[in-house]
Design an enzyme around this catalytic site. Structure first.
Site, PDB file in Angstrom:
ATOM      1  CE  LYS A  22      -1.703   1.673   4.073  1.00  0.00           C
ATOM      2  NZ  LYS A  22      -1.392   2.887   4.358  1.00  0.00           N
ATOM      3  CG  ASN A  23       2.246   2.650   3.585  1.00  0.00           C
ATOM      4  OD1 ASN A  23       0.935   2.959   3.280  1.00  0.00           O
ATOM      5  ND2 ASN A  23       2.662   2.587   4.945  1.00  0.00           N
ATOM      6  CB  CYS A 126      -3.542  11.661  12.286  1.00  0.00           C
ATOM      7  SG  CYS A 126      -3.102   9.826  11.779  1.00  0.00           S
ATOM      8  NE  ARG A 131       0.956  10.258  10.368  1.00  0.00           N
ATOM      9  CZ  ARG A 131       0.322   9.332   9.332  1.00  0.00           C
ATOM     10  NH1 ARG A 131      -0.957   8.844   9.554  1.00  0.00           N
ATOM     11  NH2 ARG A 131       1.003   9.046   8.646  1.00  0.00           N
ATOM     12  CG  ASP A 316       3.594   1.358   9.447  1.00  0.00           C
ATOM     13  OD1 ASP A 316       2.954   1.985  10.133  1.00  0.00           O
ATOM     14  OD2 ASP A 316       3.797   1.742   7.978  1.00  0.00           O
ATOM     15  NE  ARG A 408      -7.154   4.359   5.843  1.00  0.00           N
ATOM     16  CZ  ARG A 408      -6.682   5.394   6.205  1.00  0.00           C
ATOM     17  NH1 ARG A 408      -6.892   5.480   7.517  1.00  0.00           N
ATOM     18  NH2 ARG A 408      -5.740   6.025   5.476  1.00  0.00           N
TER      19      ARG A 408
HETATM   20  C1  EPZ Z   1       4.479   6.986   6.468  1.00  0.00           C
HETATM   21  O1  EPZ Z   1       3.718   7.986   6.925  1.00  0.00           O
HETATM   22  C2  EPZ Z   1       3.626   5.727   6.277  1.00  0.00           C
HETATM   23  N1  EPZ Z   1       2.539   6.216   5.594  1.00  0.00           N
HETATM   24  C3  EPZ Z   1       3.372   5.376   7.603  1.00  0.00           C
HETATM   25  O2  EPZ Z   1       2.175   4.108   7.494  1.00  0.00           O
HETATM   26  C4  EPZ Z   1       4.291   4.978   8.475  1.00  0.00           C
HETATM   27  O3  EPZ Z   1       3.938   4.640   9.790  1.00  0.00           O
HETATM   28  C5  EPZ Z   1       5.281   6.222   8.572  1.00  0.00           C
HETATM   29  O4  EPZ Z   1       5.768   6.630   7.064  1.00  0.00           O
HETATM   30  C6  EPZ Z   1       6.498   5.972   9.172  1.00  0.00           C
HETATM   31  O5  EPZ Z   1       7.157   4.964   8.622  1.00  0.00           O
HETATM   32  C7  EPZ Z   1       2.297   5.936   4.122  1.00  0.00           C
HETATM   33  O6  EPZ Z   1       3.480   5.561   3.457  1.00  0.00           O
HETATM   34  C8  EPZ Z   1       1.215   6.242   3.380  1.00  0.00           C
HETATM   35  P1  EPZ Z   1       6.554  10.099   8.463  1.00  0.00           P
HETATM   36  P2  EPZ Z   1       4.393   9.493   6.828  1.00  0.00           P
HETATM   37  O7  EPZ Z   1       6.684  11.421   7.566  1.00  0.00           O
HETATM   38  O8  EPZ Z   1       5.203   9.676   5.641  1.00  0.00           O
HETATM   39  C9  EPZ Z   1       6.949  13.558  12.022  1.00  0.00           C
HETATM   40  C10 EPZ Z   1       0.353   2.793   7.738  1.00  0.00           C
HETATM   41  O9  EPZ Z   1      -0.050   2.379   8.877  1.00  0.00           O
HETATM   42  N2  EPZ Z   1       6.832  14.489  10.734  1.00  0.00           N
HETATM   43  O10 EPZ Z   1       7.979   9.315   7.882  1.00  0.00           O
HETATM   44  O11 EPZ Z   1       3.234  10.495   7.144  1.00  0.00           O
HETATM   45  C11 EPZ Z   1       6.070  12.717  12.007  1.00  0.00           C
HETATM   46  O12 EPZ Z   1       5.119  13.140  12.846  1.00  0.00           O
HETATM   47  C12 EPZ Z   1       0.891   4.333   8.013  1.00  0.00           C
HETATM   48  O13 EPZ Z   1       0.329   2.349   6.810  1.00  0.00           O
HETATM   49  C13 EPZ Z   1       7.165  15.851  11.206  1.00  0.00           C
HETATM   50  O14 EPZ Z   1       7.434  16.157  12.007  1.00  0.00           O
HETATM   51  O15 EPZ Z   1       5.186   9.548   8.156  1.00  0.00           O
HETATM   52  C14 EPZ Z   1       6.294  11.242  12.631  1.00  0.00           C
HETATM   53  O16 EPZ Z   1       6.872  11.630  13.934  1.00  0.00           O
HETATM   54  C15 EPZ Z   1       0.577   5.257   9.141  1.00  0.00           C
HETATM   55  N3  EPZ Z   1       6.977  17.037  10.265  1.00  0.00           N
HETATM   56  C16 EPZ Z   1       7.572  11.352  11.799  1.00  0.00           C
HETATM   57  O17 EPZ Z   1       8.270  12.674  11.365  1.00  0.00           O
HETATM   58  C17 EPZ Z   1       6.463  16.546   8.817  1.00  0.00           C
HETATM   59  O18 EPZ Z   1       6.374  17.343   8.046  1.00  0.00           O
HETATM   60  C18 EPZ Z   1       7.830  10.206  10.676  1.00  0.00           C
HETATM   61  O19 EPZ Z   1       6.654  10.598   9.900  1.00  0.00           O
HETATM   62  C19 EPZ Z   1       6.418  15.188   8.578  1.00  0.00           C
HETATM   63  C20 EPZ Z   1       6.790  14.196   9.276  1.00  0.00           C
END
Ligand code: EPZ
Length: 430
Positions: A22-23, A126, A131, A316, A408
């Protein structure tokens, strides 16, 4: 709303085909906005998030066709989707659409890169934490975009096009890396992304973009270098197997006992989680067809884990591993370092008899002899599937409510587990 009913206690034996990730599929689909030619994606999972993203892309003018979806095709065969963004008819992604799926915010990058402007709703709260998208917007600014926040929307503009630049992420972000990649491929000049996410889904996106004509080196390392090109073309790309689905079923087998081949799974995509499972007592064997997971007789041992960006233990899989540890010998300490509020499954696991104590980002999971079935519900998709894993080992009947979370992210879950001997069925309320 559908529910899943599980009667626990059966071992899992047989084979489970692993779907496309999915991701990876979501950012690959979004990359179709970068070209006026056709992007054909194979092995796309049949998931609610994919269907929702097709609606969002359609709003921007992307035509799509689903190939091979003929009568007789089994539900566990990935679909092939042709996407063509010949003309972008709208550069606004409205709140009603973006709020349903956070990843759709990433359309901001290709819209901006190709059209010089994008107006995308901020995704909002969320279930697993705040996030924010500040780092995604920072990356676009580093490439010369101006960003305004107006009426709940991020408005990005680069009327003369984006310019290559240096992007240094203060923390690893998957979405930030996807966004930076999709913006930089059409920017004028060279972009360097430092502290880039190394997740396999980033590598998959970079490979597809490269096949579309992009010039990218270093994907899969913390430093990615992109030389911008004037335009990208179409290509065909096969989505890589889902490492989170793989790990989820591996944990289910470790939980129930049995012998299952995870067909098409790639061990290199989740080595850390597989090593952790071996420490907990499962036998993991890579084969030509996938990964074989066996557990017989000896129970599960408590193991500590800390979630980390790839190649560490993935956030995840944290909820699923916690479900496994509820039945372990001893106490496991599970630390969640990626999202600050990703313990929503703890209270629901407790309803099945789990003993878990929370202390900030740390969960102490004290293994118990038995879990007992109960009605449960969860607020996100990985939490929901952790309840399924616990229910498979619980005595009696568990009903998992709010199945739309599972839909999902897990293709044909009840069919895949049912085919291996689980007593699991979907109850439709409609
Ligand atoms: C991706 O989310 C995945 N989603 C998530 O999977 C996964 O948990 C996550 O990466 C971490 O591996 C998809 O690929 C669709 P991040 P993403 O930006 O990209 C912080 C699932 O269950 N952050 O790597 O949104 C954030 O809050 C989902 O399939 C900021 O602070 O995650 C977090 O603490 C859930 N500012 C960390 O970085 C930003 O602008 C990592 O988030 C962006 C992120």
């Amino acid at each position: 709303m559908d529910r899943i009913r599980i009667v626990g206690g059966e071992a899992l034996n047989g084979a489970i085909p692993i779907s496309g990730a999915k991701n990876a599929a979501l950012p690959l689909m979004i990359a179709s906005l970068l070209t006026d030619e056709t992007l054909q994606l194979h092995n796309v999972p049949r998931l609610a998030d994919v269907a929702q993203l097709l609606r969002i892309l359609g709003n921007h003018g992307v035509d799509h066709g689903v190939a091979g979806k003929r009568p007789g095709q089994t539900a566990v065969t990935g679909q092939s989707i042709r996407l063509r963004a010949r003309d972008i008819i709208d550069t606004t992604a409205p709140y009603e659409l973006v709020s349903k799926m956070r990843a759709s915010f990433w359309v901001i990058a290709p819209l901006l890169a190709r059209m010089g402007e994008a107006r995308v709703s901020l995704p909002g709260g969320c279930a697993i934490g705040t996030r924010p998208v500040d780092l995604l917007l920072m990356a676009l600014e580093r490439l010369g975009a101006s960003i305004d926040i107006d009426g709940g929307y991020a408005v990005a503009r680069a009327p003369k096009g984006l310019k290559g630049g240096d992007i240094v992420f203060p923390k690893v972000t998957v979405g930030g890396t996807h966004t930076a990649l999709m913006a930089a491929v059409l920017a004028d000049g060279t972009t360097v992304i430092e502290n880039a996410a190394r997740e396999p889904e980033v590598v998959d996106l970079a490979q597809c973009l490269t096949a579309m004509g992009a010039r990218i080196t270093g994907a899969g390392t913390p430093r990615i270098v992109i030389d911008g090109v004037a335009r990208l073309g179409g290509t065909e790309h096969t989505v890589l197997p889902d490492r989170i689905e793989t790990g989820t079923y591996a944990m289910a087998v470790a939980m129930t006992g049995g012998d299952v081949l995870l067909e098409g799974a790639r061990p290199d995509l989740l080595q850390n989680a597989l090593d952790t499972l071996e420490s907990a007592g499962a036998e993991i064997t890579p084969t030509n067809e996938g990964i074989r997971v066996v557990r017989n007789g000896h129970g599960i041992t408590a193991v500590d884990v800390t979630t980390e960006p790839f190649p560490g233990f993935p956030t995840d899989l944290q909820a699923q591993f916690m479900a496994l540890m509820t039945r372990a010998r001893g106490t496991s300490r599970i630390r969640e370092t990626i999202f600050e509020n990703r313990f929503m499954h703890v209270q629901e696991l407790a309803r099945l008899g789990a003993r878990i104590r929370l202390d900030g980002d740390l969960a102490y999971v004290e293994g118990v002899q038995r879990l007992t079935g109960a009605p449960v519900m969860a607020t996100d998709l990985r939490a929901s599937v952790s309840l399924v894993i616990a229910a498979l080992a619980a005595e009696g009947e568990t009903t998992v409510n709010r199945v739309y979370h599972l839909d999902r992210g897990f293709e044909a879950l009840e069919h895949k587990l049912g085919a291996c001997g689980a007593r699991i069925e979907r109850i439709s309320n409609s």
